[in-house]
Design a protein around this motif. Structure first.
Motif, PDB file in Angstrom:
ATOM      1  N   ILE A 109      -2.140   5.245   3.412  1.00 36.73           N
ATOM      2  CA  ILE A 109      -3.482   5.451   2.866  1.00 36.73           C
ATOM      3  C   ILE A 109      -4.345   6.241   3.848  1.00 36.73           C
ATOM      4  O   ILE A 109      -5.260   6.963   3.444  1.00 36.73           O
ATOM      5  CB  ILE A 109      -4.147   4.099   2.497  1.00 36.73           C
ATOM      6  CG1 ILE A 109      -5.228   4.298   1.411  1.00 36.73           C
ATOM      7  CG2 ILE A 109      -4.731   3.411   3.712  1.00 36.73           C
ATOM      8  CD1 ILE A 109      -4.698   4.750   0.071  1.00 36.73           C
ATOM      9  N   ASP A 147       1.991   1.616  -3.610  1.00 32.36           N
ATOM     10  CA  ASP A 147       0.896   2.010  -4.505  1.00 32.36           C
ATOM     11  C   ASP A 147       0.409   3.433  -4.213  1.00 32.36           C
ATOM     12  O   ASP A 147       0.095   4.188  -5.132  1.00 32.36           O
ATOM     13  CB  ASP A 147      -0.268   1.031  -4.369  1.00 32.36           C
ATOM     14  CG  ASP A 147       0.040  -0.340  -4.957  1.00 32.36           C
ATOM     15  OD1 ASP A 147       1.042  -0.452  -5.691  1.00 32.36           O
ATOM     16  OD2 ASP A 147      -0.713  -1.288  -4.675  1.00 32.36           O
ATOM     17  N   THR A 148       0.339   3.789  -2.921  1.00 37.60           N
ATOM     18  CA  THR A 148      -0.176   5.109  -2.562  1.00 37.60           C
ATOM     19  C   THR A 148       0.755   6.220  -3.024  1.00 37.60           C
ATOM     20  O   THR A 148       0.291   7.309  -3.390  1.00 37.60           O
ATOM     21  CB  THR A 148      -0.399   5.193  -1.038  1.00 37.60           C
ATOM     22  OG1 THR A 148      -1.283   4.139  -0.635  1.00 37.60           O
ATOM     23  CG2 THR A 148      -1.000   6.527  -0.635  1.00 37.60           C
ATOM     24  N   ALA A 167      -4.424   2.926  -5.627  1.00 36.12           N
ATOM     25  CA  ALA A 167      -4.017   2.032  -4.544  1.00 36.12           C
ATOM     26  C   ALA A 167      -5.203   1.289  -3.943  1.00 36.12           C
ATOM     27  O   ALA A 167      -5.043   0.186  -3.416  1.00 36.12           O
ATOM     28  CB  ALA A 167      -3.295   2.822  -3.452  1.00 36.12           C
ATOM     29  N   SER A 181      -2.636   0.558   6.726  1.00 37.71           N
ATOM     30  CA  SER A 181      -1.663   1.379   6.006  1.00 37.71           C
ATOM     31  C   SER A 181      -1.650   2.819   6.511  1.00 37.71           C
ATOM     32  O   SER A 181      -2.638   3.543   6.324  1.00 37.71           O
ATOM     33  CB  SER A 181      -1.961   1.375   4.502  1.00 37.71           C
ATOM     34  OG  SER A 181      -1.188   2.354   3.835  1.00 37.71           O
ATOM     35  N   MET A 187       0.820  -1.207   0.000  1.00 44.75           N
ATOM     36  CA  MET A 187       0.000   0.000   0.000  1.00 44.75           C
ATOM     37  C   MET A 187       0.858   1.262   0.000  1.00 44.75           C
ATOM     38  O   MET A 187       0.507   2.261  -0.637  1.00 44.75           O
ATOM     39  CB  MET A 187      -0.939   0.001   1.198  1.00 44.75           C
ATOM     40  CG  MET A 187      -2.054  -1.023   1.103  1.00 44.75           C
ATOM     41  SD  MET A 187      -3.116  -0.785  -0.347  1.00 44.75           S
ATOM     42  CE  MET A 187      -3.874   0.781   0.054  1.00 44.75           C
ATOM     43  N   PRO A 228      -3.078   7.405  -4.816  1.00 39.08           N
ATOM     44  CA  PRO A 228      -3.924   6.871  -3.743  1.00 39.08           C
ATOM     45  C   PRO A 228      -5.221   6.244  -4.238  1.00 39.08           C
ATOM     46  O   PRO A 228      -5.699   5.272  -3.659  1.00 39.08           O
ATOM     47  CB  PRO A 228      -4.207   8.096  -2.869  1.00 39.08           C
ATOM     48  CG  PRO A 228      -3.071   9.020  -3.138  1.00 39.08           C
ATOM     49  CD  PRO A 228      -2.718   8.809  -4.588  1.00 39.08           C
TER      50      PRO A 228
END
Length: 274
Positions: free
Chosen positions: A134, A63-64, A71, A131, A60, A68
């Motif tokens: 996130i 990806d974030t 994600a 996360s 995460m 976001p």
């Protein structure tokens, strides 16, 4: 997961099988390189973080940093808005009221959460996620939507024991696209403890990637379960369980199960076949 993922053919597919991967690569050659990049990244992250929470927290974070909204599984802002609206509309149709207290497991960057916060009474929304990255994005969404005065609770967690939350407190517990990324032990941990925080009339809705074939996982990120497996896990912890057939009509590839301490209406109970 695409909306046709609940077609009979897709439900029998084993995405972990080499034959499936080879066929998919031939049909979608442009996706081969991104898949290989993801596989290499995930292998490195698994070596650094052998436990699932540590591993997925690192996923995460990666990806974030890029996007976001992507994600949490939305490839465009329009899709992010649409998926959030879908979740909100469904629970509204199933009786979500401003007076209710809601726990949103895996709240992400408030794709649906900001709508729940807006709808619920002040202080009635609790969002948790593993996360920290996130959750920072969630705070940004909260600020952009000017919902600070609704006093939502956003909390970082390292497991799903829910031990810091009060008993008999939540009317609705919600986990969208959480169990689709969770191994069996994480799901069982949640089901072992969620009944304690639910009210007598409350319910817990969760989505999952459904298969009618062999249960399998892809890159330890995407997990496919049979309906009867999850219903049996819920039953094993004294919970009622229903497959929510009306959710299947939505343009979303995952399926939904509802569990509760007492029998609930709105789906097919105590059966493994949807």
């Amino acid at each position: 997961m695409p909306a046709d993922a609940t077609s009979p053919k897709k439900l029998r597919s084993n995405r972990a099988a080499l034959t499936h991967k080879a066929g998919y690569a031939l049909r979608h050659p442009g996706r081969v390189v991104p898949y290989l990049r993801r596989a290499v990244r995930d292998l490195w992250l698994r070596l650094k973080h052998p436990d699932h929470v540590g591993y997925y927290r690192a996923v995460m974070a990666s990806d974030t940093r890029r996007n976001p909204e992507a994600a949490v599984g939305s490839q465009s802002h329009a899709r992010w808005l649409a998926l959030g609206q879908m979740q909100f509309d469904y629970l509204l149709e199933h009786g979500l009221r401003p007076k209710h207290r809601m726990l949103d497991i895996g709240c992400g960057n408030l794709r649906a959460g900001w709508r729940f916060i807006e709808h619920l009474g002040t202080g009635n929304y609790y969002g948790i996620d593993i996360s920290p990255d996130i959750l920072i994005a969630a705070e940004k969404t909260l600020t952009e939507r000017r919902l600070q005065d609704k006093l939502p609770h956003l909390t970082l967690v390292g497991d799903l024991t829910l031990d810091f939350l009060p008993s008999d407190h939540f009317d609705v517990v919600h986990a969208h696209s959480v169990f689709s990324h969770s191994p069996p032990e994480v799901i069982e941990e949640c089901l072992a403890h969620v009944g304690r925080v639910l009210t007598d009339t409350g319910f817990f809705d969760f989505t999952f990637d459904r298969t009618e074939g062999a249960e399998h996982q892809v890159l330890r990120e995407d997990f496919y379960y049979r309906t009867e497996t999850l219903i049996a896990l819920a039953r094993g912890h004294g919970l009622q369980a229903r497959f929510m057939e009306d959710w299947e009509k939505r343009p979303h590839g995952q399926s939904k199960i509802r569990v509760s301490r007492a029998p609930v209406a709105g789906g097919r109970a105590d059966r493994g076949d949807p």
